[in-house]
Design a protein around this motif. Structure first.
Motif, PDB file in Angstrom:
ATOM      1  N   PHE A   1      38.493  42.041  49.027  1.00 29.59           N
ATOM      2  CA  PHE A   1      38.642  40.422  48.931  1.00 29.59           C
ATOM      3  C   PHE A   1      37.436  39.906  49.433  1.00 29.59           C
TER       4      PHE A   1
ATOM      5  N   ASN B   1      41.241  44.993  53.929  1.00 27.02           N
ATOM      6  CA  ASN B   1      41.887  43.838  53.253  1.00 27.02           C
ATOM      7  C   ASN B   1      42.890  43.129  54.204  1.00 27.02           C
TER       8      ASN B   1
ATOM      9  N   ALA C   1      42.661  39.247  55.661  1.00 29.17           N
ATOM     10  CA  ALA C   1      43.620  38.229  55.681  1.00 29.17           C
ATOM     11  C   ALA C   1      44.080  37.718  56.888  1.00 29.17           C
TER      12      ALA C   1
ATOM     13  N   LYS D   1      43.490  33.793  58.319  1.00 27.43           N
ATOM     14  CA  LYS D   1      44.778  32.954  58.934  1.00 27.43           C
ATOM     15  C   LYS D   1      44.213  32.536  60.161  1.00 27.43           C
TER      16      LYS D   1
ATOM     17  N   PRO E   1      36.985  34.697  52.309  1.00 33.06           N
ATOM     18  CA  PRO E   1      37.316  36.132  52.975  1.00 33.06           C
ATOM     19  C   PRO E   1      36.159  36.786  53.410  1.00 33.06           C
TER      20      PRO E   1
ATOM     21  N   LEU F   1      42.270  33.389  47.360  1.00 32.82           N
ATOM     22  CA  LEU F   1      43.123  32.987  48.894  1.00 32.82           C
ATOM     23  C   LEU F   1      44.512  33.226  48.701  1.00 32.82           C
TER      24      LEU F   1
ATOM     25  N   GLU G   1      46.139  35.284  47.337  1.00 29.92           N
ATOM     26  CA  GLU G   1      46.702  36.586  47.246  1.00 29.92           C
ATOM     27  C   GLU G   1      46.766  37.177  48.677  1.00 29.92           C
ATOM     28  N   LEU G   2      46.066  36.422  49.754  1.00 26.30           N
ATOM     29  CA  LEU G   2      45.641  37.121  51.036  1.00 26.30           C
ATOM     30  C   LEU G   2      46.922  37.333  51.787  1.00 26.30           C
ATOM     31  N   GLU G   3      47.967  36.262  51.694  1.00 30.01           N
ATOM     32  CA  GLU G   3      49.348  36.496  52.521  1.00 30.01           C
ATOM     33  C   GLU G   3      49.864  37.973  52.024  1.00 30.01           C
TER      34      GLU G   3
ATOM     35  N   ILE H   1      48.805  40.421  50.875  1.00 30.16           N
ATOM     36  CA  ILE H   1      47.714  41.678  51.271  1.00 30.16           C
ATOM     37  C   ILE H   1      47.839  41.852  52.823  1.00 30.16           C
ATOM     38  N   GLU H   2      48.018  40.836  53.685  1.00 27.87           N
ATOM     39  CA  GLU H   2      48.186  40.886  54.800  1.00 27.87           C
ATOM     40  C   GLU H   2      49.690  41.806  55.255  1.00 27.87           C
TER      41      GLU H   2
END
Length: 380
Positions: free
Chosen positions: A280, A311, A315, A319, A330, A369, A371-373, A375-376
């Motif tokens: 990302f 990744n 993420a 945050k 990112p 962004l 998608e980041l949650e 991925i985390e």
């Protein structure tokens, strides 16, 4: 004068070549040693243009200006350490690339260029498009097809001709070089004036820290211009007696695309051949950094190292920064988990001054962004 970073051959500033005949990148060599006078600098308030001759331009007063430079330096506690954060995502086009492209566009105008070709993962393209627009230069920007829509929209809004290329970042470069057969190819990664402009982030930070050098510098590294910029800036300050020591430089790479980290860990001097994965941190997803040997040298000579973050860590870093009021893309967020790792390992001590930089605004990457949650949760 331009000097090849590999073979040492010299060329005039007006050369039509974008790299040396040996294939090496050009560096700008000053005829006289530079000096930085704190008293004189303190009296000037015209952004990084105060550095004048150190920008390698004949007439810096004629450069197109959009309010670049003098970004805030924010002291913020991170894992029990006070870290100084240079907020370069607040520059005119939303990324630190404005430092380099402002000087680069000025040099293009000075040498009579009226139409140029650039390749970029997004931020440099939008930045150069803006400064070319302000300088009256026609600009073609080649980007990977996967580039964030916000960055593509920004590039087109400045009037640049945008060319989306299917495939990798390296495929994008190849397409731009091909057009360079009939137009002047002016990649920021190869351009020596871009490097001169980028280094002003470290010169400004030195001023803002009461003319002191930090003990450690932590920055993202894809092509590595922030690393090279910090290294050269602090080298020049040390050479003229403005600081007494060099800081350690820690360069952060995405674990899925880390040719510099891989080479460093192997004890090698050139970027390693890697199989590139998805990250990302699109701004540092460079599998073939053209100045990679210089980046590795800078990290090694200062006693720093490379840090890889995946990744999931990116993420979480995004945050954490957002919860502190810092909304960055990112690529910028990679420094957050890297700082935590370095502090945990004892490589950054409680009494040390640590400097980092947030390179780009999150407003350009909102389509990624979301998608980041997910991925985390997958990684952590």
């Amino acid at each position: 004068m331009l000097v090849c970073a590999r073979c040492g051959a010299s060329f005039p500033d007006e050369t039509n070549l974008w790299r040396c005949t040996c294939g090496g990148p050009f560096d700008y060599r000053f005829e006289q040693a530079l000096s930085f006078d704190p008293e004189q600098l303190s009296r000037r308030h015209d952004g990084f243009w105060k550095y004048g001759r150190a920008l390698g331009l004949r007439h810096p007063e004629k450069a197109a200006r959009l309010g670049e430079g003098q970004t805030p330096l924010l002291p913020l506690e991170w894992d029990g350490r006070t870290v100084f954060w240079k907020l370069d995502f607040l520059l005119p086009t939303g990324s630190y690339k404005d430092r380099g492209t402002a000087v680069m566009a000025a040099s293009l105008a000075e040498t009579g260029r009226r139409e140029i070709v650039e390749d970029s993962s997004g931020n440099a393209g939008s930045s150069l498009a803006a400064y070319c627009a302000a300088s009256g230069i026609t600009c073609h920007v080649f980007v990977p097809a996967s580039t964030s829509e916000g960055k593509c929209l920004q590039i087109g809004s400045y009037g640049a001709h945008i060319h989306r290329v299917p495939g990798s970042r390296e495929d994008t470069t190849a397409a731009a070089v091909a057009m360079g057969e009939t137009h002047f190819y002016s990649s920021h990664n190869w351009n020596p004036w871009f490097a001169l402009g980028v280094r002003t982030w470290a010169l400004e930070a030195w001023e803002q820290m009461d003319f002191r050098a930090p003990d450690a510098v932590v920055v993202p590294a894809g092509q590595g211009s922030l690393v090279i910029g910090a290294f050269r800036a602090f080298q020049e300050l040390a050479a003229c007696g403005a600081i007494s020591r060099m800081p350690r430089i820690y360069a952060v790479q995405a674990a899925e695309c880390a040719p510099l980290a891989e080479a460093f860990d192997r004890g090698e001097d050139e970027p390693a051949a890697i199989e590139k994965g998805h990250t990302f941190a699109e701004g540092i997803a460079s599998a073939e950094p053209v100045r990679g040997f210089q980046v590795i040298q800078a990290v090694r000579e200062t006693g720093g190292r490379f840090v890889r973050v995946n990744n999931g860590q990116i993420a979480a870093g995004f945050k954490s920064l957002a919860r502190r009021g810092l909304f960055v893309e990112p690529t910028s967020a990679v420094v957050a988990p890297a700082l935590s790792e370095l502090i945990k390992e004892g490589q950054i001590l409680p009494n040390e001054i640590t400097l980092t930089l947030l390179s780009g605004t999150g407003l350009k990457a909102v389509d990624h962004l979301a998608e980041l949650e997910q991925i985390e949760r997958k990684y952590l």
